[in-house]
Every structure is written in structure tokens, then in C-alpha cells.
Design an enzyme around this catalytic site. Structure first.
Site, short mmCIF file in Angstrom:
data_model
loop_
_atom_site.label_atom_id
_atom_site.label_comp_id
_atom_site.label_asym_id
_atom_site.label_seq_id
_atom_site.Cartn_x
_atom_site.Cartn_y
_atom_site.Cartn_z
N GLU A 180 43.55 40.59 34.54
CA GLU A 180 44.94 41.08 34.51
C GLU A 180 45.80 40.25 33.56
O GLU A 180 46.78 39.62 33.95
CB GLU A 180 45.53 41.10 35.92
CG GLU A 180 44.83 42.09 36.83
CD GLU A 180 45.56 42.33 38.14
OE1 GLU A 180 46.31 41.45 38.59
OE2 GLU A 180 45.35 43.40 38.75
N GLU A 374 38.84 47.01 39.75
CA GLU A 374 39.56 46.76 41.00
C GLU A 374 40.28 48.02 41.43
O GLU A 374 40.91 48.68 40.59
CB GLU A 374 40.62 45.66 40.86
CG GLU A 374 40.10 44.27 40.76
CD GLU A 374 41.21 43.22 40.76
OE1 GLU A 374 42.26 43.44 41.38
OE2 GLU A 374 41.02 42.19 40.10
#
Ligand code: BG6
Length: 475
Positions: A180, A374
Site C-alpha cells: 500500500e 487483500e
């Protein structure tokens, strides 16, 4: 109509910082998560306001023990294998390999630990998918160099990446550089180890740090391909599109602008150059990146093979001050309430259709394979009188998201795999709670750190087992 490919990588995703624990074992140095307590101080620290880089013994640090994957990995991997996992995404802790980050030689105990984990996975034909840095910087690098604001970090990261590429070149094929990467703008201590002083021009520091991570990522991709041309090396975006609250073009533009804050990183990692809108933003916001003459070339030569991303929720934005009053708090990405969508117990919007939109958007934009690394529902699981966890709400969330993946495949989106978040309960990154659980496997541990650490299957365990067995047909 075609479904998932026969080699589709079904599995789950965990990360060293939230699963391993054993924070001082095997020669490991301190890293970011070791300084993140539960409670009131956590949010401030995640944003870069921290007084001391030494753990305070009056605080509780849930990452210090986490779920002790460090000692339980064999048992946990056996359970993943029982579910039929084809892949396990996990991260290597930088501070296990280079305890101080700037060490000349790596720590053999750390290297050996991951080698054992990869060998264990190989026993069951589970493909490791490795994140090189998942919210992870050795604390010494923060203390001595100011973390990613300093260009030296690029050198240390490249050394770290080359070390693990060389060591695991025959054991790991799928890699990701930074988890991320866009989180750096929202939680700068978590994403990049940045600590601020009151008078700092924070945006200048964040974008300089971003430039360094982008360089480091590109250099790692290049080095990885030289070490093993078979490597697939991706980026990783916290994705989820921003809807305009109305059809007012001002709202539409605002949504696009917010998405570009995140796309900026992936545009550089996937296309190899700074996009025009980012240059304009920096010019108009007094941000000047210290760029070396070779940097453009480095970025151009280190583009990623695939786009890894997380998807939990969509966001909604408005330019109307009245509407903005409904802004929800508690989320990392600010959002106003979307009247069409329900929310999780932690206030994250539940939006399966948004998942399909996001997959299409990313595929249209980059024309590269996507890897969903995810996705999942953080929920409070309460065992019933028989001690069972009937997590139908989780099954419902996942089923609806997998259905949208099928739609995306029909739309022509190329998907490598799906590793849902936290297949075994782990510590929450945002809140530090154990109570915010994502797993198919329950871990007996509470928010205060009490519990036996025993593992137990939830109802969703056999549901996911069937999903994998039927290659996504039996939902
Ligand atoms: C992503 C992270 O932000 O979302 C994970 O990559 C994190 O580290 C996950 O755990 C879910 O967020 P949370 O705060 O519910 O743990």
C-alpha cells in the site's frame, strides 16, 4: 463464458508486522510496528507524532507477540494447506534480515527463518507471494537517517532486496515492493517511518519520501529481473475508487482528483514516469522534489510486472460544505456516507460492485495483470455456547466480492490470484485490536493480549475450502 484460470492463485495474505511477534528473537532489530501501542496514542504515532523511538513499558504493543506466527508457522501453514491454498502472501521483516537497516552483512538467523517458512510452504505446493516491505522500516534507520526522507534509504533497501532475491531466487517467484505504497500520504509513520516536527512542511517531506520509495522500488524490480528473469515483481496499491456524491462536475472532478492522489504512485511504478497532474500538484503546493539526473532513467527501467492491490471499500466525496459535514471518521481515507451502501462494524463501506469497478479501472489504466492481494471483512466474532464461530456475515461479504471477480474476468480483466486478508486472525493495522478479525481461523487472543493462542476453524473455513476446490464455482 470463461471463469477463473486453472492456475488461479487462491489463498490468503498476512504480514510479518501483524502476525509474527517474536519481536526480539533471532537477532531481529526494532521496526515500526514495535513502536505502535494500542489506545489513544496510536493514531498520533501513526501520523508521525512520536516522542521516543524506544518502546515505553507502560504501554501495550500488540505487535510484540502478535499471533506468534514465528513459532506457529508449521501449524498455521498446515491449516492453510487443508483449505487448499495455492498461495500465501506474507512479508519479510526488514529488521530480521538487517536488524539496523544499515548493517554490512545480513543476519543469518533471519534469512534461515524465512527459508524454513518457504520450505514448509513448498511441502504443500503453496506459492509464496512476498512483500518486501509491509509497513516496515528498521527503527535505527528512522533514528539515524530520518527514514525515507533520506536518499540513503534507497541504497539500504536495494541491498536488502538484492539479499533476499539472491537467497530465495529458487523458492519465491512472486514479489511486491511496498505494501500500500499510497498509505505514506495518509499514515506517514506507518507507510514510511516519517516523524515530524511542528514546523515541518509535511507534504514536501512526504513526497520526497515517496520519490525515494519509488526509486527504491524501480531499482529492486530491475535487480530482481537480473537475478532471476522468471521473477514477477509487482507494486501494491490501497485501492477503492472515490465516487462523486452528485453529478455536479465539481464533485466528479474532486473524486478524480482524490483517486489520482493514489494513482500517482502506481502511474510511476507501472508506466515509469511522473504524470503531468502530479507535477502540477507539486508546483502549486510548494513541493520541490530533489531529483538526481539519473532518476528518470531509473524509474523508466524499473516498471512492475503486475498490479497488486487491496480492496476493502469505496469512498465518496463532495464539494458541498453541507454534505461534507457527514464525513465519517475512523477511516484512513476520509469519506462521506454513501446512502446506497451498508458499513462494517468499523465503519468501512461494503461495496462489492465497487470492487468490479476498481478492477476494471485498474485494468483499463495499466493493461497489466492484476493480483488481488487483500480483501475481507474485519468483524467482531463471538463464539456461541458450543464455542463455534458461525461467521455467516464474513461468508456473505466474501461471496459477493468473489462474484464480482467473476464478472471482472468476463469483462476481460486478467487476474493472477486472490489472497484474502488475514486468513488467520491477526492484529489490526489501523487499531491494533485483535477483536477486528478477518480470519477463517480463529486465534484465542484478546485486545489486552490475553489468551491461549490456540487456533480454531470458523464456519468460513470449509466455505473457502469449497471455493478453492471448485475454482470459484461453488460460492
Ligand atoms: C491494509 C493493510 O491496509 O489493510 C493491512 O495492508 C491491514 O496491513 C489491512 O491489516 C486491514 O486493515 P485493518 O486496519 O483492519 O487491519
Amino acid at each position: 463464458m470463461k471463469g477463473f484460470s486453472s492456475d488461479f492463485l487462491w489463498g490468503g495474505a498476512i504480514a510479518a508486522n501483524q502476525a509474527e511477534g517474536a519481536y526480539l528473537e533471532g537477532g531481529k532489530g526494532l521496526t515500526i510496528v514495535d513502536l505502535l501501542p494500542t489506545g489513544k496514542k496510536r493514531w498520533d504515532i501513526m501520523n508521525g507524532n512520536i516522542d521516543s523511538l524506544v518502546p515505553d513499558h507502560n504501554e501495550f504493543y500488540p505487535g510484540h507477540e502478535a499471533i506468534d506466527f514465528y513459532h506457529h508457522y508449521k501449524e498455521d501453514i498446515a491449516l492453510f494447506a487443508e483449505m487448499g491454498f495455492k498461495a500465501l502472501r506474507l512479508s519479510i521483516s526488514w529488521a530480521r534480515i538487517f536488524p539496523n537497516g544499515d548493517d554490512e552483512t545480513p543476519n543469518e538467523d533471519g534469512l534461515k527463518f524465512y527459508e524454513d517458512v518457504f520450505d514448509e510452504l513448498a511441502k504443500y505446493n503453496i506459492e509464496p507471494v512476498v512483500t518486501i516491505a509491509h509497513f516496515d522500516v528498521p527503527v535505527n534507520l528512522i533514528e539515524k537517517y530520518g527514514s525515507w526522507r533520506n536518499r540513503e534509504l534507497v541504497v539500504f533497501f536495494e541491498r536488502y532486496a538484492k539479499t533476499i532475491f539472491n537467497r530465495y531466487k529458487n523458492k519465491v517467484k512472486y514479489w511486491m515492493t511496498f505494501n500500500e505504497i499510497n498509505m505514506l500520504l495518509h499514515l506517514p509513520f506507518v507507510g514510511a517511518g516519517l516523524v515530524f516536527k511542528e514546523a515541518d512542511h509535511k507534504n514536501q517531506i512526504k513526497y520526497q519520501a515517496a520519490h525515494h520509495q519509488l526509486l527504491a522500488s524501480a531499482l529492486a524490480v530491475k535487480a530482481g529481473h537480473e537475478i532471476n528473469p522468471e521473477f514477477q515483481i509487482g507494486c501494491m496499491l490501497a485501492a477503492g475508487m472515490t465516487y462523486p456524491y452528485t453529478a455536479n462536475p465539481d464533485d466528479v472532478w474532486d473524486g478524480m482528483d482524490k483517486d489520482r492522489e493514489s494513482f500517482f504512485f502506481i502511474d510511476v511504478q507501472a508506466r515509469g514516469a511522473y504524470p503531468g497532474y502530479a507535477k502540477r500538484y507539486m508546483n502549486e503546493n510548494d513541493i520541490e522534489i530533489d531529483m538526481h539526473p539519473e532518476d528518470e532513467e531509473i524509474l523508466k527501467n524499473g516498471t512492475v510486472d503486475y498490479i497488486g492491490f487491496s480492496y476493502y471499500a469505496s469512498r465518496t466525496t463532495s464539494t458541498d460544505p453541507e454534505v461534507l459535514k457527514q464525513q465519517t471518521s475512523g477511516n484512513v481515507f476520509a469519506s462521506i456516507e454513501n446512502p446506497y451502501l451498508k458499513k462494517s462494524e468499523w465503519g468501512w463501506t461494503i461495496d462489492p460492485k465497487g470492487f468490479r469497478i476498481t478492477m476494471n479501472q485498474l485494468h483499463d489504466r495499466y493493461q497489466k495483470p492484476l493480483f488481488i492481494v487483500e480483501n475481507g471483512l474485519g468483524a467482531h466474532d463471538v463464539p456461541n455456547e458450543n464455542g463455534e464461530i458461525q461467521d455467516d456475515y464474513r461468508i456473505d461479504y466474501l461471496r459477493k466480492h468473489v462474484e464480482q471477480m467473476k464478472e471482472a474476468v468476463k469483462d476481460g480483466v486478467e487476474l493472477i490470484g486472490y489472497t484474502s486478508w488475514g486468513p488467520i486472525d491477526i492484529v489490526s493495522a489501523s487499531t491494533g485490536e485483535m477483536k477486528k478479525r478477518y480470519g477463517y481461523i480463529y486465534v484465542d487472543k484478546d485486545n489486552e493480549g490475553l489468551g491461549t493462542l490456540n487456533r480454531k476453524k470458523k464456519k468460513s473455513f470449509s466455505w473457502y475450502q469449497n471455493v478453492i476446490k471448485s475454482n470459484g464455482e461453488d460460492l
